[in-house]
Design an enzyme around this catalytic site. Sequence first.
Site, PDB file in Angstrom:
ATOM      1  N   ASP A  91      11.923 -31.384 -27.608  1.00 46.96           N
ATOM      2  CA  ASP A  91      11.749 -29.938 -27.533  1.00 46.96           C
ATOM      3  C   ASP A  91      12.922 -29.200 -28.175  1.00 46.96           C
ATOM      4  OD1 ASP A  91       9.306 -30.120 -26.274  1.00 46.96           O
ATOM      5  OD2 ASP A  91      10.136 -29.975 -24.256  1.00 46.96           O
ATOM      6  N   ASN A 146      12.819 -20.240 -25.821  1.00 44.66           N
ATOM      7  CA  ASN A 146      12.768 -20.515 -24.379  1.00 44.66           C
ATOM      8  C   ASN A 146      13.380 -19.392 -23.551  1.00 44.66           C
ATOM      9  OD1 ASN A 146      11.387 -22.904 -24.121  1.00 44.66           O
ATOM     10  ND2 ASN A 146      13.185 -24.192 -23.814  1.00 44.66           N
ATOM     11  N   ARG A 204      33.194 -19.602 -12.254  1.00 47.67           N
ATOM     12  CA  ARG A 204      33.421 -18.409 -11.441  1.00 47.67           C
ATOM     13  C   ARG A 204      32.255 -17.453 -11.637  1.00 47.67           C
ATOM     14  NH1 ARG A 204      38.340 -15.815 -11.900  1.00 47.67           N
ATOM     15  NH2 ARG A 204      39.413 -17.647 -12.719  1.00 47.67           N
ATOM     16  N   ARG A 255      26.544 -10.131  -8.173  1.00 50.23           N
ATOM     17  CA  ARG A 255      27.580 -11.135  -8.424  1.00 50.23           C
ATOM     18  C   ARG A 255      26.879 -12.479  -8.360  1.00 50.23           C
ATOM     19  NH1 ARG A 255      31.369 -12.191  -5.028  1.00 50.23           N
ATOM     20  NH2 ARG A 255      32.947 -12.729  -6.590  1.00 50.23           N
ATOM     21  N   ASP A 282      26.285 -16.549 -10.800  1.00 48.41           N
ATOM     22  CA  ASP A 282      26.696 -17.393 -11.922  1.00 48.41           C
ATOM     23  C   ASP A 282      26.048 -16.955 -13.224  1.00 48.41           C
ATOM     24  OD1 ASP A 282      28.249 -18.843 -10.238  1.00 48.41           O
ATOM     25  OD2 ASP A 282      27.146 -20.730 -10.415  1.00 48.41           O
ATOM     26  N   ALA A 292      11.336 -24.619 -18.461  1.00 48.67           N
ATOM     27  CA  ALA A 292      12.613 -25.196 -18.876  1.00 48.67           C
ATOM     28  C   ALA A 292      13.701 -24.838 -17.857  1.00 48.67           C
ATOM     29  CB  ALA A 292      12.955 -24.708 -20.286  1.00 48.67           C
ATOM     30  N   ALA A 352      14.652 -22.053 -16.579  1.00 48.54           N
ATOM     31  CA  ALA A 352      14.221 -21.109 -15.538  1.00 48.54           C
ATOM     32  C   ALA A 352      13.528 -21.819 -14.385  1.00 48.54           C
ATOM     33  CB  ALA A 352      13.295 -20.053 -16.140  1.00 48.54           C
ATOM     34  N   LEU A 353      12.796 -22.884 -14.685  1.00 47.65           N
ATOM     35  CA  LEU A 353      12.131 -23.659 -13.635  1.00 47.65           C
ATOM     36  C   LEU A 353      13.166 -24.297 -12.715  1.00 47.65           C
ATOM     37  CD1 LEU A 353       9.424 -24.824 -12.546  1.00 47.65           C
ATOM     38  CD2 LEU A 353       9.799 -26.776 -14.065  1.00 47.65           C
TER      39      LEU A 353
END
Length: 293
Positions: free
Chosen positions: A72, A146, A157, A174, A176, A188, A190-191
Site C-alpha cells: 500500500d 490516506n 510530549r 491537549r 499527541d 489505516a 485512523a483505524l
Amino acid sequence: MQPFKTIGLIGRLGSPNAVETLKRLLRFLGTRELDVIVDERTATVLLNHGYPEASRSRLGELCDLVIVVGGDGSLLSAARVLCQTQTPVLGVNRGRLGFLTDISPDDVEERIGEVLDGHFESEQRFLLEAEVFRAGKQVGTASGLNDVVIHPGKAARMIEFELFIDGQFVYSQRSDGLIIATPTGSTAYALSGGGPIVHPRLEAITLVPMFPHTLSSRPIVVDAASEVTIHIGETNQAYPHVSCDGQTQVVSKPGDIMVVRRKRERLTLIHPRGHNYFETCRTKLGWSSRLGE
C-alpha cells in the site's frame, strides 16, 4: 479492443519478491503488443529490461494505465503524483496488508489480462491537501491519499491546538496529535486510533484525536467539502509535524496555522471485476466469516 495501449510500471524498491513479479509482469506484457514504460527509479533494480524509462510525472502523461507492484505504501506514493493526470492505477500486492494493491502475485497474468481485456471496475478516491501558514504566509504544503497527521515529531510530549471546521470553533485540545483521514485512510492509521471504517464511496473526512488528555473526546466525521483548520498553541514546546501518508512531512512552529481540505485532483483506482470492499475488510482485518464456512 484493448482499453489501455501504454502501460507504466512502478515497483517497490528493496524487495526481491517485487522484482521477481515485475520481471514476470514484463514478460507477460510483452505478449500483449502493448507499449511499456518503466519508472526510472524502478529501472535501477531491473537491469537490462529493454524498455523506455520515465519519471513518475512523465508516466502519468504518457500512460493509459500504471501498474504498481508493491504494498500500500508504494501505491500511496505513486497516487500523489498520478492523481495530477488522472492516470488509472492498478495494484499488485507485494507488501504486507495490501488494502489498495488487491491483485495476488500468484494471479498476476490472469487478473491483469482480464483488466487489459476491459473487464475491470474503477472508482475515484479523493486525497487531502495540507498547508502550513506562518504569519500569513504559506511555508509548506503536502498531500495524502490516506491521511494528514499532526504529531509532536520525535519528542514524546503533548501538543496544544484549537480545531475549527469551516471557520466554526470545535474544541481546544491537549493530545499527541490529530489524524485527519479520508475514507481510504479509515482502514489505516485512523483505524488504529479508534476511528470508524468509512466506505470509500462516502464523501467524508474523519478526525481522530491521538491520546487526548480528556475523557470525552471522540472521533468526528464531517463532510468532505469541509475546511479543517488547526491553530497550534503559541506556548507549545514541541514543533509539531504535519505528516501525509507517513511519507512526506512539513515541520511547523508554535503559532502556525494548518489548513486541510479535499484536494481537487482525484485518484482513479482500478480493480479486477468482482472486487468486493467488504470481502477485502474481512480478509485483511480478520473479520469473522459466515457461520458454517
